[in-house]
Design a protein around this motif. Sequence first.
Motif, PDB file in Angstrom:
ATOM      1  N   SER A  44       0.811  -1.202   0.000  1.00 16.61           N
ATOM      2  CA  SER A  44       0.000   0.000   0.000  1.00 16.61           C
ATOM      3  C   SER A  44       0.850   1.260   0.000  1.00 16.61           C
ATOM      4  CB  SER A  44      -0.955   0.003   1.189  1.00 16.61           C
ATOM      5  OG  SER A  44      -0.222   0.023   2.396  1.00 16.61           O
ATOM      6  N   SER A  45       2.087   1.196   0.490  1.00 14.36           N
ATOM      7  CA  SER A  45       2.934   2.379   0.530  1.00 14.36           C
ATOM      8  C   SER A  45       3.734   2.560  -0.753  1.00 14.36           C
ATOM      9  CB  SER A  45       3.883   2.311   1.724  1.00 14.36           C
ATOM     10  OG  SER A  45       4.762   1.214   1.574  1.00 14.36           O
ATOM     11  N   GLY A  46       3.583   1.653  -1.700  1.00 18.35           N
ATOM     12  CA  GLY A  46       4.279   1.784  -2.967  1.00 18.35           C
ATOM     13  C   GLY A  46       5.668   1.184  -2.971  1.00 18.35           C
ATOM     14  N   GLN A  47       6.128   0.643  -1.855  1.00 21.04           N
ATOM     15  CA  GLN A  47       7.446   0.037  -1.794  1.00 21.04           C
ATOM     16  C   GLN A  47       7.387  -1.369  -2.346  1.00 21.04           C
ATOM     17  OE1 GLN A  47       8.520   0.121   2.305  1.00 21.04           O
ATOM     18  NE2 GLN A  47       8.975   2.304   2.326  1.00 21.04           N
ATOM     19  N   THR A  48       8.482  -1.771  -2.976  1.00 27.97           N
ATOM     20  CA  THR A  48       8.566  -3.141  -3.451  1.00 27.97           C
ATOM     21  C   THR A  48       9.553  -3.898  -2.577  1.00 27.97           C
ATOM     22  OG1 THR A  48      10.299  -2.556  -5.021  1.00 27.97           O
ATOM     23  CG2 THR A  48       8.028  -2.518  -5.825  1.00 27.97           C
ATOM     24  N   LEU A  49       9.311  -5.169  -2.426  1.00 27.55           N
ATOM     25  CA  LEU A  49      10.189  -5.998  -1.610  1.00 27.55           C
ATOM     26  C   LEU A  49      11.318  -6.551  -2.469  1.00 27.55           C
ATOM     27  CD1 LEU A  49       7.535  -8.050   0.389  1.00 27.55           C
ATOM     28  CD2 LEU A  49       8.837  -6.087   1.183  1.00 27.55           C
TER      29      LEU A  49
END
Length: 74
Positions: free
Chosen positions: A10-15
């Motif tokens: 949801s925060s736009g970060q990718t793992l």
Amino acid sequence: MTDTPDKTQSSGQTLSARAEAARAERLARQAAALRANLRRRKDQARTRQDHNTAEEPSPATTQPPGNGESKTCP
């Protein structure tokens, strides 16, 4: 166990690949633990049901004698 999205998505970060693999392993362990817990609960319910039906007294032992006499010794 809700249908809300993960915080990282949801925060736009990718793992990273490593973090994604760790997340997948964690989810697989959680799913296996939930299945095992469900099996245990079902087995426990079946055991309780079997135990309760085995303890029910038979009608022959709960009814007084048909001739009107009591079962006391003289």
